[in-house]
Write a protein that holds these residues in place. Sequence first.
Motif, PDB file in Angstrom:
ATOM      1  N   ASP A   1       0.946  -1.085  -0.027  1.00  0.00           N
ATOM      2  CA  ASP A   1      -0.103  -0.014   0.082  1.00  0.00           C
ATOM      3  C   ASP A   1       0.867   1.160  -0.020  1.00  0.00           C
ATOM      4  N   ASP A   2       2.052   1.187   0.613  1.00  0.00           N
ATOM      5  CA  ASP A   2       2.968   2.402   0.763  1.00  0.00           C
ATOM      6  C   ASP A   2       3.819   2.483  -0.478  1.00  0.00           C
ATOM      7  N   TYR A   3       3.753   1.551  -1.514  1.00  0.00           N
ATOM      8  CA  TYR A   3       4.509   1.780  -2.564  1.00  0.00           C
ATOM      9  C   TYR A   3       3.626   2.630  -3.590  1.00  0.00           C
ATOM     10  N   GLU A   4       4.771   3.647  -3.807  1.00  0.00           N
ATOM     11  CA  GLU A   4       3.771   4.787  -4.740  1.00  0.00           C
ATOM     12  C   GLU A   4       3.945   4.820  -6.253  1.00  0.00           C
ATOM     13  N   TYR A   5       4.496   3.741  -6.645  1.00  0.00           N
ATOM     14  CA  TYR A   5       4.992   3.826  -8.298  1.00  0.00           C
ATOM     15  C   TYR A   5       3.971   2.525  -8.987  1.00  0.00           C
ATOM     16  N   GLU A   6       4.001   3.013 -10.435  1.00  0.00           N
ATOM     17  CA  GLU A   6       3.216   2.036 -11.046  1.00  0.00           C
ATOM     18  C   GLU A   6       3.770   0.505 -10.942  1.00  0.00           C
ATOM     19  N   GLY A   7       3.079  -0.460 -11.391  1.00  0.00           N
ATOM     20  CA  GLY A   7       3.541  -1.960 -11.399  1.00  0.00           C
ATOM     21  C   GLY A   7       3.768  -2.434 -10.219  1.00  0.00           C
TER      22      GLY A   7
ATOM     23  N   TRP B   1      11.575   1.230   1.719  1.00  0.00           N
ATOM     24  CA  TRP B   1      12.063   2.465   2.327  1.00  0.00           C
ATOM     25  C   TRP B   1      11.362   2.545   3.663  1.00  0.00           C
ATOM     26  N   ASP B   2      10.208   1.934   3.719  1.00  0.00           N
ATOM     27  CA  ASP B   2       9.488   1.930   5.132  1.00  0.00           C
ATOM     28  C   ASP B   2      10.254   1.477   6.292  1.00  0.00           C
ATOM     29  N   PHE B   3      11.456   0.704   5.989  1.00  0.00           N
ATOM     30  CA  PHE B   3      12.589   0.499   7.225  1.00  0.00           C
ATOM     31  C   PHE B   3      13.499   1.349   7.023  1.00  0.00           C
ATOM     32  N   ARG B   4      13.623   2.489   6.358  1.00  0.00           N
ATOM     33  CA  ARG B   4      14.543   3.332   6.371  1.00  0.00           C
ATOM     34  C   ARG B   4      14.268   4.725   6.827  1.00  0.00           C
ATOM     35  N   SER B   5      15.071   5.616   6.665  1.00  0.00           N
ATOM     36  CA  SER B   5      14.774   6.955   6.886  1.00  0.00           C
ATOM     37  C   SER B   5      13.994   7.835   6.380  1.00  0.00           C
ATOM     38  N   GLY B   6      13.717   7.407   4.995  1.00  0.00           N
ATOM     39  CA  GLY B   6      12.944   8.286   4.220  1.00  0.00           C
ATOM     40  C   GLY B   6      13.542   8.952   3.404  1.00  0.00           C
ATOM     41  N   TYR B   7      14.785   9.449   3.667  1.00  0.00           N
ATOM     42  CA  TYR B   7      15.656  10.237   2.948  1.00  0.00           C
ATOM     43  C   TYR B   7      16.183   9.738   1.544  1.00  0.00           C
TER      44      TYR B   7
ATOM     45  N   ASP C   1      21.241   5.867   8.106  1.00  0.00           N
ATOM     46  CA  ASP C   1      20.864   5.661   6.702  1.00  0.00           C
ATOM     47  C   ASP C   1      21.518   6.951   5.752  1.00  0.00           C
ATOM     48  N   MET C   2      22.484   6.595   5.087  1.00  0.00           N
ATOM     49  CA  MET C   2      23.200   7.650   4.458  1.00  0.00           C
ATOM     50  C   MET C   2      23.866   8.593   5.289  1.00  0.00           C
ATOM     51  N   GLY C   3      24.193   8.226   6.482  1.00  0.00           N
ATOM     52  CA  GLY C   3      24.778   9.029   7.296  1.00  0.00           C
ATOM     53  C   GLY C   3      23.610  10.096   8.214  1.00  0.00           C
ATOM     54  N   ILE C   4      22.481   9.739   7.869  1.00  0.00           N
ATOM     55  CA  ILE C   4      21.251  10.424   8.703  1.00  0.00           C
ATOM     56  C   ILE C   4      20.776   9.529   9.645  1.00  0.00           C
ATOM     57  N   LYS C   5      20.362   9.988  11.059  1.00  0.00           N
ATOM     58  CA  LYS C   5      20.066   8.995  11.944  1.00  0.00           C
ATOM     59  C   LYS C   5      18.500   8.967  11.751  1.00  0.00           C
ATOM     60  N   GLY C   6      18.057   7.600  12.038  1.00  0.00           N
ATOM     61  CA  GLY C   6      16.572   7.532  12.065  1.00  0.00           C
ATOM     62  C   GLY C   6      16.242   6.283  13.060  1.00  0.00           C
ATOM     63  N   SER C   7      14.916   5.944  13.234  1.00  0.00           N
ATOM     64  CA  SER C   7      14.761   4.858  14.244  1.00  0.00           C
ATOM     65  C   SER C   7      13.358   4.556  13.720  1.00  0.00           C
ATOM     66  N   HIS C   8      13.025   3.243  13.851  1.00  0.00           N
ATOM     67  CA  HIS C   8      11.486   2.357  13.671  1.00  0.00           C
ATOM     68  C   HIS C   8      11.398   1.379  14.682  1.00  0.00           C
TER      69      HIS C   8
END
Length: 157
Positions: A88-94, A100-106, A133-140
């Motif tokens: 459901d969170d996948y935004e693209y066709e196909g 990216w739900d497991f990452r920072s979102g950047y 994530d690419m040097g950006i801190k995040g958490s889930h």
Amino acid sequence: MRRLTYLLALMALTMVASCGNNAAQKAEQELQDSTALADSSNDAIADSTARVEATIAFITDFYNSKKFENEEFLKKHCSAEVLKKLADDYEYEGGGLASWDFRSGYQDGPSNRHEVISVEPLGDNWYQYSFYDMGIKGSHKIRVIQEDEDFVINGIQ
């Protein structure tokens, strides 16, 4: 009379000894029971600790190895509910899964640093993992259960 007194004293002594023996046996049994209970509790704690450590290792490897980018891995290790959320969170066709739900979102960051900083158990199989994530801190927060020998992610926040 002296014999009778002696006989009564001997009987009383025998009764006291047997009562004391029963009390000693009862105390010994209670000690064995409490030791068995303590051993059982220690085993349960050890099993719980081992399960938490194994789950933390799974989450760390999952993120550090970028296994969230592998759809086959996700299909094997995510519950139907989580797979639906990712779809459901996948935004693209196909169609696809929103890894990216497991990452920072950047999309970009200041470095290539990609690793788990920490994983903390929250209870009820929920864990909070903090990461770069690419040097950006995040958490889930994710919920991980064990089914047989496999780990299954069955919640993500």
